[in-house]
Design a protein around this motif. Structure first.
Motif, PDB file in Angstrom:
ATOM      1  N   TYR A 256       2.308   9.648  -5.520  1.00  0.00           N
ATOM      2  CA  TYR A 256       2.911  10.882  -5.007  1.00  0.00           C
ATOM      3  C   TYR A 256       4.243  11.229  -5.662  1.00  0.00           C
ATOM      4  CZ  TYR A 256      -0.628  11.189  -1.350  1.00  0.00           C
ATOM      5  OH  TYR A 256      -1.809  11.322  -0.668  1.00  0.00           O
TER       6      TYR A 256
ATOM      7  N   ILE B  41      -3.608  13.586  -5.035  1.00  0.00           N
ATOM      8  CA  ILE B  41      -3.715  13.455  -3.575  1.00  0.00           C
ATOM      9  C   ILE B  41      -4.763  12.406  -3.217  1.00  0.00           C
ATOM     10  CG2 ILE B  41      -4.422  14.642  -1.460  1.00  0.00           C
ATOM     11  CD1 ILE B  41      -3.090  17.184  -2.678  1.00  0.00           C
ATOM     12  N   ILE B  42      -5.916  12.453  -3.876  1.00  0.00           N
ATOM     13  CA  ILE B  42      -6.969  11.462  -3.618  1.00  0.00           C
ATOM     14  C   ILE B  42      -6.469  10.052  -3.930  1.00  0.00           C
ATOM     15  CG2 ILE B  42      -9.220  10.615  -4.416  1.00  0.00           C
ATOM     16  CD1 ILE B  42      -9.991  13.600  -4.808  1.00  0.00           C
TER      17      ILE B  42
ATOM     18  N   ARG C 108       0.828  -1.208   0.000  1.00  0.00           N
ATOM     19  CA  ARG C 108       0.000   0.000   0.000  1.00  0.00           C
ATOM     20  C   ARG C 108       0.861   1.256   0.000  1.00  0.00           C
ATOM     21  NH1 ARG C 108      -2.912  -2.469   4.519  1.00  0.00           N
ATOM     22  NH2 ARG C 108      -2.077  -0.715   5.692  1.00  0.00           N
ATOM     23  N   GLN C 109       1.944   1.235   0.767  1.00  0.00           N
ATOM     24  CA  GLN C 109       2.833   2.404   0.815  1.00  0.00           C
ATOM     25  C   GLN C 109       3.514   2.631  -0.534  1.00  0.00           C
ATOM     26  OE1 GLN C 109       5.373   1.650   4.193  1.00  0.00           O
ATOM     27  NE2 GLN C 109       4.088   2.916   5.521  1.00  0.00           N
TER      28      GLN C 109
ATOM     29  N   MET D 192       1.120   4.083  -2.937  1.00  0.00           N
ATOM     30  CA  MET D 192       0.958   5.508  -2.640  1.00  0.00           C
ATOM     31  C   MET D 192       2.144   6.302  -3.186  1.00  0.00           C
ATOM     32  SD  MET D 192       0.755   7.391   1.083  1.00  0.00           S
ATOM     33  CE  MET D 192       2.440   6.935   1.474  1.00  0.00           C
TER      34      MET D 192
ATOM     35  N   ASN E 239      -3.094   4.120  -0.265  1.00  0.00           N
ATOM     36  CA  ASN E 239      -2.592   3.799   1.069  1.00  0.00           C
ATOM     37  C   ASN E 239      -3.651   3.085   1.908  1.00  0.00           C
ATOM     38  OD1 ASN E 239      -0.501   3.766   2.976  1.00  0.00           O
ATOM     39  ND2 ASN E 239      -1.326   5.563   3.997  1.00  0.00           N
ATOM     40  N   GLU E 240      -4.921   3.282   1.582  1.00  0.00           N
ATOM     41  CA  GLU E 240      -6.001   2.571   2.269  1.00  0.00           C
ATOM     42  C   GLU E 240      -6.202   1.170   1.702  1.00  0.00           C
ATOM     43  OE1 GLU E 240      -9.327   5.166   1.706  1.00  0.00           O
ATOM     44  OE2 GLU E 240      -8.720   6.512   3.324  1.00  0.00           O
TER      45      GLU E 240
ATOM     46  N   TYR F 151      -7.615   2.603  -7.022  1.00  0.00           N
ATOM     47  CA  TYR F 151      -8.126   3.877  -7.514  1.00  0.00           C
ATOM     48  C   TYR F 151      -7.932   3.962  -9.021  1.00  0.00           C
ATOM     49  CZ  TYR F 151      -9.093   8.818  -7.970  1.00  0.00           C
ATOM     50  OH  TYR F 151      -9.640  10.018  -8.342  1.00  0.00           O
TER      51      TYR F 151
ATOM     52  N   GLY G 284      -3.388   8.894  -3.941  1.00  0.00           N
ATOM     53  CA  GLY G 284      -2.416   8.457  -2.942  1.00  0.00           C
ATOM     54  C   GLY G 284      -3.076   8.006  -1.651  1.00  0.00           C
ATOM     55  N   ILE G 285      -4.098   8.753  -1.231  1.00  0.00           N
ATOM     56  CA  ILE G 285      -4.823   8.381  -0.013  1.00  0.00           C
ATOM     57  C   ILE G 285      -5.530   7.045  -0.203  1.00  0.00           C
ATOM     58  CG2 ILE G 285      -6.783   9.007   1.455  1.00  0.00           C
ATOM     59  CD1 ILE G 285      -5.937  11.977   0.984  1.00  0.00           C
ATOM     60  N   LYS G 286      -6.218   6.889  -1.326  1.00  0.00           N
ATOM     61  CA  LYS G 286      -6.937   5.634  -1.599  1.00  0.00           C
ATOM     62  C   LYS G 286      -5.968   4.454  -1.700  1.00  0.00           C
ATOM     63  CE  LYS G 286     -11.178   7.080  -1.924  1.00  0.00           C
ATOM     64  NZ  LYS G 286     -12.202   6.700  -0.974  1.00  0.00           N
TER      65      LYS G 286
END
Length: 123
Positions: free
Chosen positions: A25, A101-102, A17-18, A21, A108-109, A113, A104-106
């Protein structure tokens, strides 16, 4: 759309996940280097794509989106000759920033995406 066969059915590991992300990013390298928005995700994806299918899928998505953004920015620069390009360049920049940004957040969750309005030359 995301092909369900390419997305793992279990939750990706924390490390996967990282890295997914980071694929998204890494586009912020474009703030420092010309075409860094394209090269950053491409490099991260190429280095880590074989370690996990989730990283591979999200890396392709990030690179495809940055190809689309780069083309849209180049078209906007050409259109600056008729003034509308200034507005389009600002719009493309803001949309790319927000969607990155969205994404990357998704990522990481652990949620796959898919960017809207994206040309996908990498399958």
């Amino acid at each position: 759309m995301i092909d369900e066969a390419q997305v793992p059915q279990t939750q990706p590991s924390r490390e996967a996940r990282q890295w997914a992300m980071f694929c998204h990013y890494a586009a912020f390298f474009g703030l420092v280097f010309p075409f860094g928005n394209l090269l950053g995700p491409l490099i991260v994806w190429q280095i880590r794509r074989e370690s996990d299918p989730y990283i591979d899928q999200q890396g392709k998505e990030a690179v495809n989106f940055q190809i689309t953004v780069t083309l849209a920015m180049l078209i906007s620069c050409v259109l600056m000759l008729v003034i509308i390009g200034f507005l389009l360049l600002g719009l493309v920049t803001i949309v790319a920033l927000v969607l990155t940004i969205i994404a990357g957040i998704k990522a990481n969750e652990g949620v796959p995406y898919s960017y809207p309005f994206t040309w996908r030359p990498l399958k």
